[in-house]
Design a protein around this motif. Structure first.
Motif, mmCIF file in Angstrom:
data_model
loop_
_atom_site.group_PDB
_atom_site.id
_atom_site.type_symbol
_atom_site.label_atom_id
_atom_site.label_comp_id
_atom_site.label_asym_id
_atom_site.label_seq_id
_atom_site.Cartn_x
_atom_site.Cartn_y
_atom_site.Cartn_z
ATOM 1 N N ALA A 282 0.944 -1.307 0.044
ATOM 2 C CA ALA A 282 0.135 0.149 -0.020
ATOM 3 C C ALA A 282 0.742 1.197 -0.044
ATOM 4 O O ALA A 282 1.799 1.213 0.395
ATOM 5 N N SER A 283 0.315 2.379 -0.467
ATOM 6 C CA SER A 283 1.361 3.468 -0.758
ATOM 7 C C SER A 283 1.180 4.627 0.512
ATOM 8 O O SER A 283 0.426 5.441 0.292
ATOM 9 N N ASN A 284 1.469 4.036 1.843
ATOM 10 C CA ASN A 284 1.300 4.934 2.759
ATOM 11 C C ASN A 284 2.414 4.591 4.003
ATOM 12 O O ASN A 284 3.023 3.545 3.806
ATOM 13 N N GLY A 285 2.523 5.693 4.692
ATOM 14 C CA GLY A 285 3.537 5.315 5.668
ATOM 15 C C GLY A 285 4.973 5.070 5.225
ATOM 16 O O GLY A 285 5.497 5.287 4.231
ATOM 17 N N GLY A 286 5.548 4.179 6.307
ATOM 18 C CA GLY A 286 6.910 3.586 6.071
ATOM 19 C C GLY A 286 7.096 2.653 4.874
ATOM 20 O O GLY A 286 7.956 2.398 4.203
ATOM 21 N N LEU A 287 5.733 2.253 4.250
ATOM 22 C CA LEU A 287 5.824 1.490 3.099
ATOM 23 C C LEU A 287 6.405 2.114 1.934
ATOM 24 O O LEU A 287 7.078 1.430 1.039
ATOM 25 N N VAL A 288 5.870 3.451 1.882
ATOM 26 C CA VAL A 288 6.430 4.071 0.732
ATOM 27 C C VAL A 288 8.060 4.073 0.508
ATOM 28 O O VAL A 288 8.658 3.875 -0.408
ATOM 29 N N ASP A 289 8.490 4.509 1.842
ATOM 30 C CA ASP A 289 10.202 4.515 1.683
ATOM 31 C C ASP A 289 10.515 2.922 1.494
ATOM 32 O O ASP A 289 11.571 2.909 0.619
ATOM 33 N N ILE A 290 9.951 1.914 1.975
ATOM 34 C CA ILE A 290 10.409 0.591 1.435
ATOM 35 C C ILE A 290 10.500 0.370 -0.104
ATOM 36 O O ILE A 290 11.462 -0.244 -0.657
ATOM 37 N N ALA A 291 9.416 0.832 -0.486
ATOM 38 C CA ALA A 291 9.090 0.618 -1.881
ATOM 39 C C ALA A 291 10.185 1.561 -2.565
ATOM 40 O O ALA A 291 10.846 1.256 -3.713
ATOM 41 N N ASP A 292 10.746 2.595 -2.286
ATOM 42 C CA ASP A 292 11.451 3.772 -2.791
ATOM 43 C C ASP A 292 12.741 3.308 -2.854
ATOM 44 O O ASP A 292 13.800 3.435 -3.438
ATOM 45 N N ASN A 293 13.347 2.331 -1.866
ATOM 46 C CA ASN A 293 14.355 1.823 -1.611
ATOM 47 C C ASN A 293 14.757 0.522 -1.834
ATOM 48 O O ASN A 293 15.973 -0.096 -1.571
ATOM 49 N N THR A 294 13.736 -0.248 -2.309
ATOM 50 C CA THR A 294 14.007 -1.752 -2.676
ATOM 51 C C THR A 294 13.123 -2.121 -3.966
ATOM 52 O O THR A 294 12.733 -1.158 -4.610
ATOM 53 N N GLY A 295 13.162 -3.467 -4.194
ATOM 54 C CA GLY A 295 12.375 -3.905 -5.385
ATOM 55 C C GLY A 295 10.878 -4.260 -5.228
ATOM 56 O O GLY A 295 10.315 -4.509 -6.008
#
Length: 126
Positions: A111-124
């Motif tokens: 989902a595109s919210n919170g810390g999940l956005v950071d994870i997506a931006d820095n991983t696959g």
């Protein structure tokens, strides 16, 4: 190699079964993608029993519920799961489940919210 078995579309979503984690999204998505199997793994929190029962009562046949497991990697391998979905509705402060999913070599959808956005931006993760 979990991606060698072409045509298998098994998904997992796991964690504490509470409304904020968005498991109802999995139930709705499963209704549209009947050719896929969705595993919801986890146990409801005491104040989320009604939510959990509603999930089970409204889920189509391609959604499978499983209690917590100590060996999630073996579960993923046994069920030939390829994808992990983290459908959180609240702003996850970190998203450890997403990181775990990727360490298990699952393609991970967030989902595109919170810390999940950071994870997506820095991983696959997607």
């Amino acid at each position: 190699n979990r991606f060698s078995n072409i045509g298998v579309n098994n998904f997992i979503s796991y964690g504490r079964i509470i409304p904020e984690k968005g498991f109802d999204t999995i139930v709705e998505v499963a209704k549209e993608f009947k050719e896929c199997t969705f595993f919801i793994v986890g146990s409801p929190e005491p104040d989320s029993i009604n939510y959990y029962n509603n999930l089970m009562n409204t889920a189509p046949n391609n959604v499978k519920f499983h209690e917590n497991t100590e060996d999630l990697l073996s579960f993923i391998n046994t069920k030939n799961i390829r994808f992990s979905i983290i459908p959180s509705k609240w702003k996850e402060p970190f998203g450890i489940v997403a990181i775990e999913s990727m360490t298990f070599s699952c393609l991970t959808l967030l989902a595109s919210n919170g810390g999940l956005v950071d994870i997506a931006d820095n991983t696959g993760a997607i």
